[in-house]
Every structure is written in C-alpha cells, then in structure tokens.
Design a protein around this motif. Structure first.
Motif, PDB file in Angstrom:
ATOM      1  N   ALA A  46       0.836  -1.210   0.000  1.00  0.00           N
ATOM      2  CA  ALA A  46       0.000   0.000   0.000  1.00  0.00           C
ATOM      3  C   ALA A  46       0.866   1.254   0.000  1.00  0.00           C
ATOM      4  N   ASP A  47       1.919   1.251   0.789  1.00  0.00           N
ATOM      5  CA  ASP A  47       2.827   2.400   0.831  1.00  0.00           C
ATOM      6  C   ASP A  47       3.514   2.607  -0.518  1.00  0.00           C
ATOM      7  N   SER A 102      -7.339  -1.976   1.995  1.00  0.00           N
ATOM      8  CA  SER A 102      -7.848  -1.989   0.621  1.00  0.00           C
ATOM      9  C   SER A 102      -7.041  -2.934  -0.261  1.00  0.00           C
ATOM     10  N   GLY A 127       0.998   3.898  -3.201  1.00  0.00           N
ATOM     11  CA  GLY A 127       0.606   5.290  -2.964  1.00  0.00           C
ATOM     12  C   GLY A 127      -0.876   5.514  -3.201  1.00  0.00           C
ATOM     13  N   GLY A 128      -1.197   6.749  -3.525  1.00  0.00           N
ATOM     14  CA  GLY A 128      -2.606   7.097  -3.735  1.00  0.00           C
ATOM     15  C   GLY A 128      -3.394   6.919  -2.461  1.00  0.00           C
ATOM     16  N   ASN A 129      -4.598   6.470  -2.605  1.00  0.00           N
ATOM     17  CA  ASN A 129      -5.458   6.247  -1.440  1.00  0.00           C
ATOM     18  C   ASN A 129      -5.459   4.783  -1.016  1.00  0.00           C
ATOM     19  N   ASN A 130      -4.450   4.035  -1.422  1.00  0.00           N
ATOM     20  CA  ASN A 130      -4.389   2.615  -1.059  1.00  0.00           C
ATOM     21  C   ASN A 130      -3.959   2.446   0.392  1.00  0.00           C
ATOM     22  N   THR A 131      -4.718   1.633   1.087  1.00  0.00           N
ATOM     23  CA  THR A 131      -4.380   1.310   2.471  1.00  0.00           C
ATOM     24  C   THR A 131      -4.082  -0.183   2.551  1.00  0.00           C
TER      25      THR A 131
END
Length: 134
Positions: free
Chosen positions: A109-110, A120, A113-117
């Motif tokens: 997720a890191d 998610s 980037g973006g809104n990825n957690t």
C-alpha cells in the motif's frame, strides 16, 4: 486450491533450492564413489557389496529428489501463470509484490501510494482470489 499454492509459493522456492543443493551433494558422491574404481582389486570379500548398495541408495534418492523438484517447479509455474493472467494492472502488481516479492500488504500500500491502504490492498487480493479461483 490456488490460495494454497499462492500461500506456499515462497516455500516452493525454498524447497527447489534445497533439492538442488542435495542433488549437487548426491552428484558429488556419485562421481567420487569408489564404485568407479577400475583397479580390478576386490575391495570387499563379503558376498554383499556395500559400495553397490550405497550406490543404489544414492541413485534412488536422486530420482526421488528429481521428481519432487519437478512437482515443486510445476506448482511454482502454475502460480506464475495465474498471476500473469490477471488483466487488471493494479491487482497484478499487488499479487506480484505480495507473492513473488514477499512483501506485506502494508508495504505494498505504501509503495502503490494514492489512497491505497493495507486494508484496501488486502481486500483487492482476497476479492480477486474469491472471484477467480482458477
């Protein structure tokens, strides 16, 4: 079935490596075996030939290891074909990073980037497996 293969991918790599290492040891034993002694002088006067028995054991172990290695390679290739067959680029990247590169969902997720957690990315991974079992 595919979930099991995906979860064990890194183990397959390790098992293949271990088989390769043991096969190299076996090859070394075969090539340095006194069974290849051509001096003509008997080494063991007993009716049971220990060298021959050892040689047969080594050959059998080599055959078993070769068969195991082929099985492991087959499973590894199935996983790689499964990942290559993912049409969605983001989902394929998640699988490549998690399975092939052994990264955690948080790290993935890191990196994405973006809104990825973490959640998610984990959900996308599990959703794809659920919707595409083979």
């Amino acid at each position: 079935m595919i979930r099991e293969y995906l979860n064990n991918y890194y183990l397959m790599e390790q098992l293949i490596k271990e088989c390769d290492e043991e096969l190299e040891v076996i090859k070394a034993k075969l090539y340095t075996s006194p069974a290849f002694d051509t001096s003509g002088i008997p080494k063991n006067p007993s009716p049971r030939n220990r060298i021959e028995d050892t040689y047969i054991d080594i050959i059998q172990r080599k055959e078993i290891l070769t068969a195991q290695r082929e099985e492991y390679m087959s499973i590894k290739q199935k996983v790689e074909r499964y990942i290559d067959g993912i049409s969605d680029l983001l989902t394929r990247r998640i699988f490549e990073k998690h399975i092939l590169q052994k990264k955690t969902f948080k790290v993935i997720a890191d990196e994405l980037g973006g809104n990825n957690t973490e959640s998610s990315v984990n959900k996308a991974y599990n959703r794809y497996i659920r919707d595409n079992p083979d």
